[in-house]
Design an enzyme around this catalytic site. Sequence first.
Site, mmCIF file in Angstrom:
data_model
loop_
_atom_site.group_PDB
_atom_site.id
_atom_site.type_symbol
_atom_site.label_atom_id
_atom_site.label_comp_id
_atom_site.label_asym_id
_atom_site.label_seq_id
_atom_site.Cartn_x
_atom_site.Cartn_y
_atom_site.Cartn_z
ATOM 1 N N HIS A 231 -5.240 -19.315 -67.089
ATOM 2 C CA HIS A 231 -4.134 -19.173 -66.010
ATOM 3 C C HIS A 231 -3.135 -18.219 -66.258
ATOM 4 C CE1 HIS A 231 -2.151 -20.018 -62.670
ATOM 5 N NE2 HIS A 231 -1.089 -20.260 -63.231
ATOM 6 N N TYR A 235 -0.153 -14.409 -64.745
ATOM 7 C CA TYR A 235 1.234 -14.116 -64.719
ATOM 8 C C TYR A 235 1.611 -13.042 -65.671
ATOM 9 C CZ TYR A 235 1.153 -18.444 -61.769
ATOM 10 O OH TYR A 235 0.925 -19.131 -60.895
ATOM 11 N N HIS A 382 -9.714 -14.500 -53.299
ATOM 12 C CA HIS A 382 -8.459 -14.781 -53.774
ATOM 13 C C HIS A 382 -8.020 -13.999 -55.065
ATOM 14 C CE1 HIS A 382 -4.922 -17.181 -55.733
ATOM 15 N NE2 HIS A 382 -5.742 -16.954 -56.843
ATOM 16 N N PHE A 383 -8.735 -13.625 -55.978
ATOM 17 C CA PHE A 383 -7.956 -12.878 -56.948
ATOM 18 C C PHE A 383 -8.206 -11.240 -56.736
ATOM 19 C CE2 PHE A 383 -12.198 -13.680 -59.217
ATOM 20 C CZ PHE A 383 -12.438 -12.555 -59.520
ATOM 21 N N HIS A 384 -8.837 -10.933 -55.528
ATOM 22 C CA HIS A 384 -8.798 -9.515 -55.442
ATOM 23 C C HIS A 384 -7.432 -9.351 -54.580
ATOM 24 C CE1 HIS A 384 -12.640 -9.301 -57.124
ATOM 25 N NE2 HIS A 384 -12.454 -7.829 -57.066
ATOM 26 N N ARG A 445 -20.233 -17.588 -55.910
ATOM 27 C CA ARG A 445 -19.425 -16.590 -56.502
ATOM 28 C C ARG A 445 -20.502 -16.158 -57.644
ATOM 29 N NH1 ARG A 445 -14.912 -18.181 -60.570
ATOM 30 N NH2 ARG A 445 -14.700 -15.870 -60.997
ATOM 31 N N ARG A 446 -20.238 -14.918 -58.275
ATOM 32 C CA ARG A 446 -21.165 -14.269 -59.460
ATOM 33 C C ARG A 446 -22.591 -14.666 -59.172
ATOM 34 N NH1 ARG A 446 -17.834 -16.909 -64.296
ATOM 35 N NH2 ARG A 446 -16.187 -15.230 -64.566
HETATM 36 FE FE1 HAS Z 1 -5.003 -17.814 -58.701
HETATM 37 C C1 HAS Z 1 -8.226 -18.748 -59.698
HETATM 38 C C2 HAS Z 1 -4.065 -21.034 -57.916
HETATM 39 C C3 HAS Z 1 -1.717 -16.864 -58.378
HETATM 40 C C4 HAS Z 1 -5.587 -14.789 -60.095
HETATM 41 N N1 HAS Z 1 -6.554 -16.859 -59.620
HETATM 42 C C5 HAS Z 1 -7.758 -17.491 -59.800
HETATM 43 C C6 HAS Z 1 -8.692 -16.521 -60.578
HETATM 44 C C7 HAS Z 1 -7.837 -15.328 -60.615
HETATM 45 C C8 HAS Z 1 -6.735 -15.835 -60.264
HETATM 46 C C9 HAS Z 1 -8.313 -14.154 -61.361
HETATM 47 O O1 HAS Z 1 -5.290 -23.797 -58.511
HETATM 48 C C10 HAS Z 1 -10.017 -16.551 -60.877
HETATM 49 C C11 HAS Z 1 -10.388 -17.100 -62.181
HETATM 50 C C12 HAS Z 1 -11.933 -17.334 -62.547
HETATM 51 O O2 HAS Z 1 -12.629 -16.370 -62.556
HETATM 52 O O3 HAS Z 1 -12.372 -18.353 -62.308
HETATM 53 N N2 HAS Z 1 -3.373 -18.880 -58.293
HETATM 54 C C13 HAS Z 1 -2.988 -20.057 -57.782
HETATM 55 C C14 HAS Z 1 -1.964 -20.627 -57.533
HETATM 56 C C15 HAS Z 1 -1.130 -19.245 -57.531
HETATM 57 C C16 HAS Z 1 -2.166 -18.228 -57.843
HETATM 58 C C17 HAS Z 1 -1.273 -21.791 -57.192
HETATM 59 N N3 HAS Z 1 -3.940 -16.160 -59.101
HETATM 60 C C18 HAS Z 1 -2.326 -16.104 -58.959
HETATM 61 C C19 HAS Z 1 -1.943 -14.788 -59.302
HETATM 62 C C20 HAS Z 1 -3.251 -14.115 -59.850
HETATM 63 C C21 HAS Z 1 -4.246 -15.056 -59.906
HETATM 64 C C22 HAS Z 1 -0.795 -14.308 -59.244
HETATM 65 C C23 HAS Z 1 -3.500 -12.802 -60.597
HETATM 66 C C24 HAS Z 1 -2.534 -11.834 -60.652
HETATM 67 N N4 HAS Z 1 -6.188 -19.610 -58.834
HETATM 68 C C25 HAS Z 1 -5.329 -20.901 -58.447
HETATM 69 C C26 HAS Z 1 -6.392 -21.952 -58.605
HETATM 70 C C27 HAS Z 1 -7.555 -21.196 -58.913
HETATM 71 C C28 HAS Z 1 -7.438 -19.606 -59.026
HETATM 72 C C29 HAS Z 1 -6.361 -23.436 -58.637
HETATM 73 C C30 HAS Z 1 -9.094 -21.728 -59.576
HETATM 74 C C31 HAS Z 1 -9.946 -21.645 -58.587
HETATM 75 C C32 HAS Z 1 -11.222 -22.279 -59.058
HETATM 76 O O4 HAS Z 1 -11.792 -23.195 -58.295
HETATM 77 O O5 HAS Z 1 -11.829 -21.829 -59.680
HETATM 78 C C33 HAS Z 1 0.538 -19.031 -57.363
HETATM 79 O O6 HAS Z 1 0.939 -18.549 -58.414
HETATM 80 C C34 HAS Z 1 0.592 -18.316 -56.027
HETATM 81 C C35 HAS Z 1 2.201 -18.340 -55.856
HETATM 82 C C36 HAS Z 1 2.377 -17.213 -54.799
HETATM 83 C C37 HAS Z 1 3.056 -17.368 -53.612
HETATM 84 C C38 HAS Z 1 3.237 -15.928 -52.759
HETATM 85 C C39 HAS Z 1 4.807 -15.570 -53.011
HETATM 86 C C40 HAS Z 1 4.704 -14.197 -52.157
HETATM 87 C C41 HAS Z 1 5.558 -13.272 -52.463
HETATM 88 C C42 HAS Z 1 5.576 -11.946 -51.702
HETATM 89 C C43 HAS Z 1 6.568 -11.739 -50.907
HETATM 90 C C44 HAS Z 1 6.514 -10.641 -49.892
HETATM 91 C C45 HAS Z 1 7.230 -9.914 -49.523
HETATM 92 C C46 HAS Z 1 6.993 -8.735 -48.601
HETATM 93 C C47 HAS Z 1 8.507 -9.479 -50.276
HETATM 94 C C48 HAS Z 1 3.740 -18.544 -53.151
HETATM 95 C C49 HAS Z 1 6.239 -13.205 -53.738
HETATM 96 C C50 HAS Z 1 7.860 -8.873 -47.223
HETATM 97 C C51 HAS Z 1 7.469 -7.820 -46.138
HETATM 98 C C52 HAS Z 1 8.071 -7.240 -45.491
HETATM 99 C C53 HAS Z 1 7.503 -6.283 -44.539
HETATM 100 C C54 HAS Z 1 9.678 -7.534 -45.422
HETATM 101 CU CU CU Z 2 -4.847 -20.504 -62.343
#
Ligand code: HAS
Ligand code: CU
Length: 560
Positions: A231, A235, A382-384, A445-446
């Site tokens: 996990h 980050y 999700h992860f793409h 998946r996979r």
């Molecule tokens: Fe995830 C599975 C939960 C973030 C990557 N995640 C994965 C896997 C990968 C991955 C690779 O709870 C698969 C692993 C595998 O092979 O099995 N993930 C989360 C949560 C977050 C999260 C709670 N993941 C990421 C990030 C990744 C990533 C970052 C890669 C870099 N994820 C999970 C969970 C699984 C999971 C479960 C397991 C699922 C399963 O069952 O197998 C949080 O960190 C997300 C928080 C993010 C936000 C978004 C904030 C938005 C921002 C953009 C602002 C936009 C702006 C644009 C400023 C709340 C900062 C404004 C636009 C204008 C035009 C002005």
């Molecule tokens: Cu995770």
Amino acid sequence: MAVGTISTSTTSAVRWRPEKRVTAAFVITGLIALLVGALLGPFQALNYGDVNLYRYLPFLKSYYQGLTLHGVLNVLVFTTFFNCGVLIYFPARELDLRPSMAWLWSSYAVMMVGLVLAGVAIVSNSSTVLYTFYPPLQGSWGFYTGLALVVVGSLMVAFEVVRLRARWRRAHPRQVTPIVTYMSVATMLMWALASLGIVVEVVVFLIPWSAGWITGVDPELARTLFWFTGHPIVYFWLLPAYISWYAFIPKQVGGELVSDTLARLAFLMFMLFSTPVGFHHQFTDPGISGGWKLVQNILTFFVVIPSLLTAFTVTASMEIGARRNGGRGMLGWIRKLPWHDGGFVAQILAMISFVFGGAGGIVLASFNLNVLVHNTAFIPGHFHITVGTAVTLTFFGMTFWLIPHLTGRALHAPRLALWSAWTWFVGMMLFAVGMHWEGLLGVPRRAWISNMSPALQGIYSDARVPQVITAVSGVILLLAVIFYFTVFFGTLFSSRRIEEDSVAIPFPGREAAHGDPMVRALDRFGLWFLLAAAIVAVAYLPTLIHMFTGQLGLPGIRLW
Ligand code: HAS
Ligand code: CU
């Protein structure tokens, strides 16, 4: 330049050339790994579109071998090399201190040896174990040793980052760490703590097991150690992108970072809460009590907070810039952002993708919703749009100034750079729509779903529409890869020289608030690191001790 008129910029460029070389080596190696991995991507997408093109890839024995190569190169190799390059270079420039070149080149060499070992193991089909390498699937010792060396090399770089800050600190005892260095050190300390799981898994269990020194490995223990790192590693990929969003984007859009303190707080929160959450990948695993799963589930929501802070701060920084450029109205200012600049556009599109990627993450982190989609195509969906877009597209945007800055060559084809950003974004968003949707329909998946046995033909026929979307996305992404790497190689081999450092690092150029007690408190890395370790110990030790004492070792199997 006329002889005798050595400007400060030339002097500084010459002075920094050794750092630039080693950074370029890390960054370019990472991007070439990405190129190889990404070229396999369309084949995976077409598989999920029920089109099997693997038979035309004679050097690969199966979809699974291709997926292993794709996953390892893209998320383990590309990210780690790229991060090591930038996380040492930015602080060095900000602090105006030279890191140990011998040490950095040694780290690079260790990582390269690792890359070659792991690469040979995958290409020779000895280790088709996917990037999670769950036992009892057993790869060759070269695969595990290679990955271990990549991690060790990255930790060597982490050590140098922390040492650099300590050297600076000794010379400036009354000042707080400048912001980019602060963020880099927090990221590396987080990584150092987080990597412990995978280091123990690989060094204590998998290497001895694959070399035949021990006969069995407990799959549940191995999975738990894997997700201990698996996990927070997300980050480790994300935070260099956040550095660019917080520290560099404001300058690039003519705005300013609205709150230096909030930015530091976000990074500190990542250091504290990134690691003790790995159980959210194991909600369906036996052997971990529901109570500890709940604890880590709640901690997962803690680690969402710094990303929500980021969304607020970064948007506000950009709004300031756009309004200075004449932007008006509640949303009208968005039009005044530099939409012609590929470097910026890549990053704002990355941010937009992360709104959806983050929302999906919150869904996944919710125990009961996770059960619905765990191990389905929803997860790669999700992860793409997290690592595949929020991170990768931000790195693309950064390279549009970083590669010219490092190599002294002008950016090749800026309009194509802009096109590469849009096509990557559109391709990945479509891919995500298709895959999330397929996941909701139960497509696993996979899985080599384009090559199923006749008895199973048609079982996913209700997923035809998302399958078509996924297939189309693969073709768009192939275009994006061609566009981006044309720009990349075009720049590397460009004959159009620019004066080195004429493309400057867009540092925020604001003094840290040395007297602010909050900022001073945030600067106490040693203390925070101990607290982070303590939280990890509470969240993990009871389960790990239980697993260590009741191991059930299994022999390795090969399914390929
Ligand atoms: Fe995830 C599975 C939960 C973030 C990557 N995640 C994965 C896997 C990968 C991955 C690779 O709870 C698969 C692993 C595998 O092979 O099995 N993930 C989360 C949560 C977050 C999260 C709670 N993941 C990421 C990030 C990744 C990533 C970052 C890669 C870099 N994820 C999970 C969970 C699984 C999971 C479960 C397991 C699922 C399963 O069952 O197998 C949080 O960190 C997300 C928080 C993010 C936000 C978004 C904030 C938005 C921002 C953009 C602002 C936009 C702006 C644009 C400023 C709340 C900062 C404004 C636009 C204008 C035009 C002005
Ligand atoms: Cu995770």
